[in-house]
Design an enzyme around this catalytic site. Structure first.
Site, PDB file in Angstrom:
ATOM      1  N   LEU A  24       0.815  -1.227  -0.052  1.00  0.00           N
ATOM      2  CA  LEU A  24      -0.061   0.007  -0.026  1.00  0.00           C
ATOM      3  C   LEU A  24       0.788   1.270   0.092  1.00  0.00           C
ATOM      4  CD1 LEU A  24      -3.076   0.815  -0.071  1.00  0.00           C
ATOM      5  CD2 LEU A  24      -2.981   0.864   2.416  1.00  0.00           C
ATOM      6  N   GLY A  58      -0.456   1.460  -4.645  1.00  0.00           N
ATOM      7  CA  GLY A  58      -1.573   0.664  -4.012  1.00  0.00           C
ATOM      8  C   GLY A  58      -2.589   1.725  -3.543  1.00  0.00           C
ATOM      9  N   GLY A  92      11.631  14.579  -4.930  1.00  0.00           N
ATOM     10  CA  GLY A  92      10.945  13.108  -5.033  1.00  0.00           C
ATOM     11  C   GLY A  92      10.895  12.539  -6.287  1.00  0.00           C
ATOM     12  N   ASP A 105      17.226   0.879 -14.196  1.00  0.00           N
ATOM     13  CA  ASP A 105      15.793   0.914 -14.214  1.00  0.00           C
ATOM     14  C   ASP A 105      15.472   0.726 -16.059  1.00  0.00           C
ATOM     15  OD1 ASP A 105      13.239   1.739 -13.038  1.00  0.00           O
ATOM     16  OD2 ASP A 105      13.372   3.017 -14.616  1.00  0.00           O
ATOM     17  N   LYS A 151      13.167  -2.116 -18.118  1.00  0.00           N
ATOM     18  CA  LYS A 151      11.950  -1.972 -19.047  1.00  0.00           C
ATOM     19  C   LYS A 151      12.226  -2.273 -20.278  1.00  0.00           C
ATOM     20  CE  LYS A 151      10.714   1.968 -15.917  1.00  0.00           C
ATOM     21  NZ  LYS A 151      10.953   3.345 -15.288  1.00  0.00           N
ATOM     22  N   GLY A 171       4.349   8.322 -11.053  1.00  0.00           N
ATOM     23  CA  GLY A 171       3.314   8.753 -10.202  1.00  0.00           C
ATOM     24  C   GLY A 171       2.153   8.134  -9.686  1.00  0.00           C
TER      25      GLY A 171
END
Lengths: 427, 427
Positions: B11, B15, B187, B201, B205, B302
């Site tokens: 969560l 989530g 962030g 990363d 992908k 996001g």
């Protein structure tokens, strides 16, 4: 491997492309669908016409009944164009249980709901991915990937002809007539370009996009349509000085849960992705409440891009046939649509004026703006000749009603003419 | 209306977004799927932690067995992260007949095939749209809309952190460390940014994109990976002078039917749509043999964008449950993959050198180029200080082997250092 037989109605650019791709990518398509897709019959208008695509093994006829009465044919691709005849043929084909794929935007924009209902009654699929933005898979993407989101706006450069013309004007500083001529020479514009340059073609596509994005049915009469044939090269130059490209953009926007659809020349800030869409390319920018801005860019027309969209529909139908799940609507999102009220629709505007060069003119313009409670963002004055100047301005947000008041008030002034007024997209 | 119960594993940001969207758009989702989707249980690591999302009516637990053993739960969303534990949980859930949706790119890039096979055995769906490019529906689009086409190249800006840093460096002329710090404050970058800034990363992908676009399995070891931590602000400025933006781009390309996947800083011509992708946004450019270039642009991460992709997966599973068609692979295109040979992979390169300012230096560089049969396209020399100059050049197409020869030959020269060498995308 089981065979699925396909019929094609019309063998122009897109029809030939479908024949070509299906033959070239037979193996990949079979490996995905588990079926062999075979074009059995092509219906053409003129049997004598020479075709530049290999039709070996394909039955070529000029009789629509050869599709309707052939029990072996399960899928028919309609790429013949026209509205009335195509509608009649498709109705007969649906009633004969054939699944239909069409690239006919005029037809779908006008009779889409009616045909979708008839398809459902016959447990048939009716897909038309190629009808909007040729090679860009925008319709299926809206259905599949925005189902959980609430789309609040769809903006599109959905007509390649006008975007080619506007790009040429902007990059090579040629006027509208020259740019149109070059588009015609390259085959990007028809001999009679009215449908494209007056925004009708874009409006049809916006009708379909509005149905998919908002579940709402609108007609051509609901849409405010302006073409590009009166766009002045000078305004393109002035707009660029202010940081904008002018392009023909279709906008469908939800305002207080009511819909407003328009097509017209619009100023787009240069750093936005839509502003960078050049020449005959198309792009659709979808704004979702959750996802924010996403843009889908690609070729808006052309033999193979459009045929590829037809093929993705053929594969979708084939999967549905295999799974026994045909007969669902392409887009099953539907809700009541109300038109936005004139006062709700507000934009900043770009207004371009031809002003006789004499004292007090700017005061008159300012008085007009003040009288309708509108305000400037920016004013730029450049000399045209000894007697006239061009004044261009961008305003703060105002309603269309305010814009109309301004224009009619200026029309009453001596020595000041309104050359153009276009929406400005926010930064 | 029949209910479909959903469990969520984790969560965090995504989530919470799933809980939020499902509640906010309940009606629309029900009208499309004909089912009421209900989040029944959420499994969290720390029961005591305060959550900023309304969990009324949801069973919150820290026991995975509460999902595995609950026969009412049909769909589980895994957004907990990690590889080993997530894999073990997902295997147990699949074996218990739960359909899985995950945003876990590391897991899918590493164990995707294995998990897809297990899902198929259990007649379960396994979808992971959110694992690549957050809010952009790129995986489902490749599956649905490029099935009939032959994709020849996929290029992507698929890491928002690095694109934010590169955009800041380019627009505000700050160096890498400053841009990284501002990304961390906002962030967009983790306290330990290694995974993002070193290209790992993005490489994960690209593994997933390669599987979808080409049907080929590659591993991290097959990919040439370079990050952005050593990109010099000066090179960004020089590249712009030459008409390029430098961005971290993943490229998967078919060369003579063999595959080459790389991730690294690349020069993109300024007028290309990829060059205009700013800040934390992502974009994937797919080139099909038929359709040509299409680009899909949007938010790469996001809470709500990523959650929206998860929701599109949930709706896809729900439709499959209703139709009884679960258990097909997300991507059913598969073929044998071979790595491209080093000599086949050719690009123009940008090479940046620090050169002691003394006569004869350009001759030495030219001799090196000639010795490996490489040629210049353009050379630009600017003074650094009294003693040193920076020489940047773009070359004509050459192989990586040639590039390596050039770099090692220059390394042997006195007073000339190679600062950087990057691929240049063609105009």
């Amino acid at each position: 491997m089981q065979v699925i037989n396909i019929g094609i109605l019309g063998l122009g650019t897109v029809g030939s492309g479908v024949v070509r791709i299906l033959r070239d990518h037979q193996n990949k398509i079979s490996s995905i669908t588990g079926r062999k897709l075979v074009i059995k019959t092509v219906v053409v208008h003129d049997l004598a016409k020479k075709r530049n695509v290999d039709l070996t093994g394909i039955n070529v006829t000029d009789k629509i009944d050869d599709l309707i009465n052939d029990k072996d044919i399960q899928i028919v691709v309609e790429v013949m164009g026209t509205v009335t005849t195509a509608k009649e043929y498709i109705e007969r084909l649906l009633n004969a249980g054939k699944h239909i794929i069409t690239a006919n935007k005029d037809l779908i924009a006008t009779y889409g709901s009616e045909l979708a209902e008839l398809a459902g009654k016959n447990d048939c699929d009716l897909f038309y991915e190629a009808s909007v933005a040729g090679g860009i898979p925008i319709l299926r993407t809206i259905v599949n990937s925005f189902a959980a989101d609430r789309i609040v706006e769809v903006k599109g450069i959905v007509n390649g002809t006008t975007n080619y013309i506007m790009t040429q004007m902007s990059q090579n500083h040629v006027d509208y007539q020259k740019a149109l001529k070059s588009a015609q020479e390259l085959g990007f514009a028809e001999p009679d370009p009215t449908n494209d340059v007056e925004g009708i073609d874009a409006a049809y596509k916006m009708i379909i996009l509005t149905q998919f994005a908002f579940g709402m049915n609108v007609t051509l009469d609901d849409i405010e349509v302006e073409g590009i044939s009166r766009v002045d090269l000078e305004d393109i130059k002035q707009a660029k000085k202010l940081g904008y490209n002018i392009k023909l953009v279709g906008i469908a926007k939800l305002i207080n849960d009511r819909i407003k659809v328009s097509v017209g020349p619009v100023l787009i800030p240069l750093d936005q992705p839509l502003a960078a869409v050049q020449n005959e390319n198309n792009a659709v920018l979808v704004t979702g409440a959750a996802v924010g801005e996403t843009m889908f860019y690609g070729p808006g027309a052309g033999e193979l891009p459009t045929a590829n969209s037809v093929l993705s529909d053929i594969i979708a139908v084939t999967k549905n046939i295999v799974l026994g799940t045909t007969g669902s609507r392409f887009n099953d999102f539907s809700r009541e649509g109300k038109q936005a009220l004139p006062d709700e629709v507000v934009y900043p505007y770009y207004i371009s004026l031809r002003v006789k060069d004499q004292p007090g003119q700017m005061l008159k313009i300012t008085e007009v703006m003040t009288s309708v409670k509108a305000s400037f963002h920016l004013i730029l004055q450049t000399e045209i000749d000894d007697n006239y100047a061009r004044v261009v301005m961008t305003t703060h947000e105002m309603s269309e009603a305010q814009l109309k008041e301004i224009i009619s008030a200026i029309a009453e002034l001596n020595d000041i003419d309104v050359i153009a007024s276009y929406k400005v997209l926010p930064d």
